[in-house]
Write a protein that holds these residues in place. Structure first.
Motif, short mmCIF file in Angstrom:
data_model
loop_
_atom_site.label_atom_id
_atom_site.label_comp_id
_atom_site.label_asym_id
_atom_site.label_seq_id
_atom_site.Cartn_x
_atom_site.Cartn_y
_atom_site.Cartn_z
N THR A 42 0.83 -1.20 0.00
CA THR A 42 0.00 0.00 0.00
C THR A 42 0.87 1.25 0.00
N VAL B 223 -6.15 -0.71 -1.15
CA VAL B 223 -6.97 -1.67 -0.43
C VAL B 223 -6.57 -1.56 1.03
N ASP B 224 -7.53 -1.18 1.86
CA ASP B 224 -7.27 -1.19 3.28
C ASP B 224 -6.06 -0.39 3.73
N ASP C 117 -2.88 -1.26 -5.78
CA ASP C 117 -2.42 -1.92 -4.57
C ASP C 117 -3.20 -3.24 -4.52
#
Ligand SMILES: Nc1ncnc2c1ncn2[C@@H]1O[C@H](COP(=O)(O)OP(=O)(O)OP(=O)(O)O)[C@@H](O)[C@H]1O
Ligand SMILES: [Mg+2]
Length: 391
Positions: free
Chosen positions: A34, A56-57, A167
């Motif tokens: 990330t 993502v996250d 990502d």
């Protein structure tokens, strides 16, 4: 003995080359995918590309610093980055119409959008309200990977950006990103589900025939395990989704093919540790088998101790000498021991990196030094990006 040097991965050249349209950051859990994706996106935008980063996250603070405060599944312009509207005012004289958008993948929302796009409103409502759908769309292993690919396909079709940085989800294995979508569409298309659907679709009498054919045993067992209500949920869900089966598989295939086209490049991110580099190795081999374009390896969190000319051994010897002396200089001793630790860690990292390069001598490598703190703002991302601009 000095190990073999890998070719240098020139990240700036990669992001400056306008033929490159998609960069995918893969790697095993926690290695810095990330962070790398966000840093690449920022650097590319500040070098004039119109970039969207699909994260993502992301960690909460990093997300906030990129203006990602709500999960609305659409790209948002990142504040504090030169954009089309303020070109020429970048402060570094380097602005040439670049911009940075970022979004957080909302897996459930993406799934819902596909259903809404593919089913008439009544049927869509029926699917969305179905408990089995709700649990599948938010928790089935592979859904996140599938949705990341799905979203990538959507962003690519939108033609609004000239570079998409992707990502990938925090899977244990880097390969999950490539495998999970197929696994999910196989599941949706699978025999087990077909079997479950059969009774709901063909009604009572045919159901008896299926029963007689022996399938009833399976259904009976499943009813016991799942309960009648859940089984009915599954059946209605799957028959409602039936028309979309082809759709799912086609879409997974479309994006998979997109990953193969020129203009896509994979970056494998790894920490300089045995497990992460073993995963990276598998991934590199798999990409070659799939004929997917690998740009190179990004070694993240590389230890670069200052004063590297002072070896660990000499540093430890000096610490011991000081300790044995009349005045022990505790701070100096602590600093020398810390330096020795860092040097040993750096040597260990070099060994595992050389091991990787021995197995994959042609894979170019770029390094990101370990930062003293977590990366949680644009400044931190810029510093990471600068590592790409220097050997
Ligand atoms: N070079 C670095 N120096 C210091 N900290 C770093 C560095 N790279 C990443 N980090 C920190 O390590 C943590 C994990 O990084 P990141 O979230 O990017 O990993 P990831 O591969 O995306 O993890 P996941 O697999 O869980 O998605 C974050 O707190 C991040 O700030
Ligand atoms: Mg991550």
């Amino acid at each position: 003995m000095a190990g073999r040097q890998p070719p240098y991965l020139d990240v700036d050249r990669l992001i400056d080359d306008r033929r490159n349209r998609i960069l995918v950051c893969c790697g095993s859990g926690g290695v810095g995918k990330t962070t790398t994706a966000a840093a690449l996106g920022l650097r590319a935008a500040e070098r004039g590309r119109r970039v969207v980063v699909l994260t993502v996250d992301p960690a909460r603070r990093l997300a906030q610093s990129m203006g990602l405060t709500s999960l609305d599944n659409t790209p948002r312009l990142v504040p504090g980055v030169p954009s089309d509207s303020d070109a020429g005012d970048a402060g570094n004289g380097d602005s040439s119409g670049g911009s940075l958008h970022a979004m957080m993948l909302d897996m459930k929302r993406t799934f819902d959008e596909i259903v809404e796009a593919h089913a008439d409103p009544d049927r869509a409502a029926q699917i969305l309200a179905n408990p089995f759908y709700q649990s599948l769309s938010s928790s089935f292993a592979g859904t996140q990977e599938y949705m990341a690919m799905e979203k990538l396909g959507q962003l690519r079709r939108a033609e609004e950006w000239d570079l998409i940085v992707v990502d990938t989800p925090p899977s244990r294995s880097a390969l999950d990103f490539l495998d999970a979508p197929q696994r999910l569409s196989r599941f949706l298309d699978g025999r087990l589900l077909r079997l479950l659907v059969a009774p709901a679709k063909v009604g009572g009498r045919a159901y008896m025939r299926v029963l007689n054919a022996g399938f009833g045993v399976v259904t009976g067992v499943l009813t016991k395990i799942l309960g009648t209500q859940v089984l009915r949920d599954v059946q209605t869900f799957v028959s409602a989704l039936d028309t979309m089966f082809g759709g799912f598989r086609e879409r997974a295939d479309y994006t998979y093919q997109l990953l193969r086209t020129p203009g896509t490049a994979f970056l494998v991110v790894a920490a300089p540790e045995p497990d992460a580099l073993r995963e990276a190795s598998y991934f590199v081999e798999r990409l070659a088998e799939e004929r997917m374009p690998l740009a190179g390896l990004i070694l993240n969190r590389v230890q670069r101790p200052p004063a590297a000319q002072l070896s660990a051994a000499r540093s430890l010897a000096a610490a011991e000498m000081l300790e044995a002396g009349a005045a022990p200089y505790p701070l100096a001793v602590a600093a020398l021991r810390l330096h020795a630790d860092r040097m040993q860690e750096a040597a260990g990292q070099r060994r595992v990196a050389e091991h990787f390069t021995a197995a994959h001598p042609l894979v170019p490598v770029a390094e990101i030094p370990a930062q003293p703190d977590d990366i949680h703002d644009l400044e931190g991302l810029r510093r990471i990006g600068q590592a790409f601009g220097s050997r």
